[in-house]
Write a protein that holds these residues in place. Structure first.
Motif, PDB file in Angstrom:
ATOM      1  N   ASP A 119      18.695  34.735  33.221  1.00 51.66           N
ATOM      2  CA  ASP A 119      19.165  34.192  31.945  1.00 51.66           C
ATOM      3  C   ASP A 119      18.327  32.973  31.540  1.00 51.66           C
ATOM      4  N   PRO A 120      17.629  33.085  30.401  1.00 53.82           N
ATOM      5  CA  PRO A 120      16.747  31.973  29.988  1.00 53.82           C
ATOM      6  C   PRO A 120      17.493  30.657  29.781  1.00 53.82           C
ATOM      7  N   ASN A 121      18.820  30.743  29.523  1.00 54.98           N
ATOM      8  CA  ASN A 121      19.592  29.506  29.346  1.00 54.98           C
ATOM      9  C   ASN A 121      19.796  28.766  30.664  1.00 54.98           C
ATOM     10  N   VAL A 123      17.526  29.171  33.392  1.00 54.11           N
ATOM     11  CA  VAL A 123      16.210  28.857  33.943  1.00 54.11           C
ATOM     12  C   VAL A 123      15.757  27.473  33.462  1.00 54.11           C
ATOM     13  N   TYR A 133      14.810  28.837  38.852  1.00 49.31           N
ATOM     14  CA  TYR A 133      13.599  29.477  38.345  1.00 49.31           C
ATOM     15  C   TYR A 133      13.912  30.863  37.793  1.00 49.31           C
ATOM     16  N   HIS A 134      12.979  31.404  37.011  1.00 46.87           N
ATOM     17  CA  HIS A 134      13.157  32.758  36.482  1.00 46.87           C
ATOM     18  C   HIS A 134      12.940  33.781  37.589  1.00 46.87           C
TER      19      HIS A 134
END
Ligand code: ATP
Length: 212
Positions: A119-121, A123, A133-134
């Motif tokens: 989830d980019p939110n 990361v 981290y991603h």
């Protein structure tokens, strides 16, 4: 962990329990402990404790008990407490976040060093002092990590496990409901909280503990 290969697995499993209690005793300034006292605190019968401790070369003296310092020294060596084991957490959801906040280092040298999520939110955040981290960067980041905690949705568990294996991880604490397949040399401990709770309630209903 040379000493551990000589002691039975059931005994080895109780080591962290003993270690934690003895550590607390030492903090309180106590230098010895009786098997009865230990038994009541860790809820293991005293005959088992005496047998366990005989594997550690600790033979309690009648009327004296066990030497706390000696036992702690032994446990530290056996549990590799002098050496930090690095752990990664995969899946920073509700459960994963709780683990990142939980201070594992209170009792031993195990540390969650990094976390991964899709989830980019999530990361780029730091939760409980642990960077997130991603998941795409897993292979690149994970190099000296030895064990992983899996708190992703069950459907993601196997794919992530395979990537972890490729990266040399040899131990997984699996909190997902999925049963994962791993090569023989990889150790998996599966903890399904829903099943544990259900099992507790089943036993409470059908096998009530009798008070003597
Ligand atoms: P939340 O409410 O924060 O989503 P949850 O525990 O209910 O928490 P789950 O759906 O179980 O959510 O997912 C747990 C975490 O795993 C989430 O943070 C999610 O972004 C993450 N996740 C899902 N798929 C992957 C994946 N392939 N790789 C890494 N992380 C993943």
């Amino acid at each position: 962990m040379a000493a551990q290969s000589k002691i039975p697995q059931a005994t080895a499993k109780r080591l962290p329990l003993y270690y934690r209690f003895l550590n607390n005793l030492q903090v309180q300034g106590k230098s010895r402990v009786s098997s009865k006292e230990l038994s009541e605190a860790v809820k293991v019968d005293s005959a088992t404790i005496r047998r366990d401790f005989s594997y550690f070369g600790a033979l309690g003296k009648k009327g004296y008990g066990y030497n706390v310092e000696y036992l702690l020294g032994f446990f530290r060596k056996t549990l590799d407490q002098d050496e930090t084991t690095y752990v990664a957490l995969i899946g920073v959801g509700n459960l994963g976040t709780a683990f990142l906040h939980y201070n594992f280092t209170k009792n031993n040298n195990t540390r969650i060093e990094m976390a991964f999520d899709a989830d980019p939110n999530k990361v780029g955040q730091e939760i409980g002092g642990v960077p997130v981290y991603h998941i795409d960067d897993l292979e690149e980041r994970i190099n000296h990590v030895q064990a992983a905690i899996l708190t992703v949705p069950g459907a993601e568990a196997q794919t992530i496990t395979e990537r972890l294996m490729e990266s040399g991880i040899t131990g997984i604490l699996n909190f997902t409901p999925a049963r994962i397949t791993v090569p023989e040399e990889v150790r998996v401990h599966h903890i399904d909280l829903a099943v544990e709770l259900q099992s507790l309630i089943y036993f409470m209903k059908h096998y009530p503990l009798e008070i003597e």
